[in-house]
Design an enzyme around this catalytic site. Structure first.
Site, short mmCIF file in Angstrom:
data_model
loop_
_atom_site.label_atom_id
_atom_site.label_comp_id
_atom_site.label_asym_id
_atom_site.label_seq_id
_atom_site.Cartn_x
_atom_site.Cartn_y
_atom_site.Cartn_z
N HIS A 63 -3.25 -3.95 32.05
CA HIS A 63 -3.04 -3.46 33.49
C HIS A 63 -1.68 -3.52 34.02
O HIS A 63 -1.84 -3.22 35.26
CB HIS A 63 -4.11 -4.10 34.05
CG HIS A 63 -4.77 -3.36 35.59
ND1 HIS A 63 -4.97 -2.01 35.28
CD2 HIS A 63 -4.64 -3.77 36.76
CE1 HIS A 63 -5.36 -1.51 36.45
NE2 HIS A 63 -5.16 -2.56 37.58
N ASP A 77 -6.36 -0.46 28.27
CA ASP A 77 -6.55 -1.30 29.63
C ASP A 77 -8.17 -1.73 29.96
O ASP A 77 -8.78 -0.63 30.12
CB ASP A 77 -5.87 -0.50 30.67
CG ASP A 77 -5.92 -1.08 32.01
OD1 ASP A 77 -6.46 -2.24 32.25
OD2 ASP A 77 -5.34 -0.62 33.06
N SER A 107 -2.00 -0.44 40.48
CA SER A 107 -3.31 -0.53 40.58
C SER A 107 -3.85 -0.06 41.77
O SER A 107 -3.55 1.04 42.18
CB SER A 107 -3.56 -2.10 40.12
OG SER A 107 -4.94 -2.15 40.25
#
Length: 287
Positions: A266, A238, A106
């Site tokens: 995610h 996502d 991320s």
């Protein structure tokens, strides 16, 4: 635009202790795993047994996260992603690491790109798990997924109802709607509870600046400057990062490939660790 922060650790600073650095594995090549916002190095545990067979694995917690030394927290430093990038730079320098494989989940993908821009010799390959250079809907060309006003409201909720904020975000990160390819419901609930605990166990004094730096920043202009081979691993479903963001990122990077994994959520490294591992292995072997 990025800003360069100077590394000025106190002479007595133990970087390994400060960032709770852990090293395992017997491989000749080093791989560095960087966790995402609200998480810690424990989130990599599903992949580590496989990685240890092939790499020297280095994991850490950003200052203000996990089991890091919270007394080392500097408000001015960690208001910006460059402060977290400096953690990585100092870890690499302290351990005398260069030419390593970097894996970021991320927002750590963006943090990794900042490091790669400032200190390109540190990395040989870069792997991004569910990356986004900007979470904001900016214009017709780029839709990051959220209106700025909604993100402002979400961050303000951290002050008003921290548990409520976590309860909203954790299911979104894991992926609410399970499909046949996903883990069963009990396992999914366990991951949600783990993320909720991780989100809410850290004092808002540390987590809110990280949230602001994560969700309100825009590093799209940095992408064309990155020359390292980059692998982007994107979930097909996502809620935080749409596939279109992965495609945009792949187009802007100089040397990259995008792999879309049929999955919800995610956190591919938690829900589909072998998919992530196999793609990393293939990417490095074929480069």
């Amino acid at each position: 635009m990025t800003q360069t922060l100077q590394s000025k650790p106190n002479q007595s600073t133990d970087i390994t202790k400060r960032n709770n650095v852990n090293i395992s594995g017997k491989g000749t090549q080093t791989i560095l795993l960087a966790h995402g916002f609200g998480c810690n190095q424990n989130m990599w545990r599903f992949m580590v047994p496989q990685l240890e067979k092939h790499f020297q694995v280095v994991m850490f917690d950003y200052v203000g996260c996990g089991n890091s030394d919270f007394s080392a927290y500097q408000e001015s430093r960690y208001q910006h992603l460059e402060g977290y990038a400096l953690d990585i730079i100092e870890i690499c320098d302290d351990l005398n690491m260069q030419d390593i494989v970097f894996v970021g989940h991320s927002i750590s993908s963006t943090i990794g790109w900042i490091v790669a821009d400032q200190r390109p010799e540190l990395f040989s390959h870069m792997i991004s798990v569910c990356p986004s250079p900007c979470f904001i809907n900016c214009d017709q060309e780029y839709q990051g997924g959220f209106e700025r006003s909604d993100l402002d409201g979400l961050i303000q909720l951290m002050d008003k109802d921290y548990i409520g904020w976590g309860n909203y975000l954790a299911p979104m990160v894991v992926g609410n709607n399970l499909s046949q390819i996903e883990a069963n419901a009990d396992e999914n609930d366990s991951l949600i509870n783990e993320l909720l605990t991780s989100f809410c166990s850290t004092d808002v004094i540390y987590s809110k600046p990280f949230a602001q730096a994560t969700f309100l920043s825009d590093y799209r202009e940095l992408l064309p400057q990155i020359t390292h081979p980059c692998l982007l691993l994107q979930s097909s479903n996502d809620s935080l990062v749409d596939v279109s963001v992965g495609k945009y990122t792949q187009q802007k990077l100089q040397s990259s490939e995008l792999k879309i994994i049929e999955a919800n959520g995610h956190c591919l490294h938690m829900t589909h660790p072998m998919h992530v591992f196999n793609n990393i292995q293939s990417f490095i072997a074929n480069d």
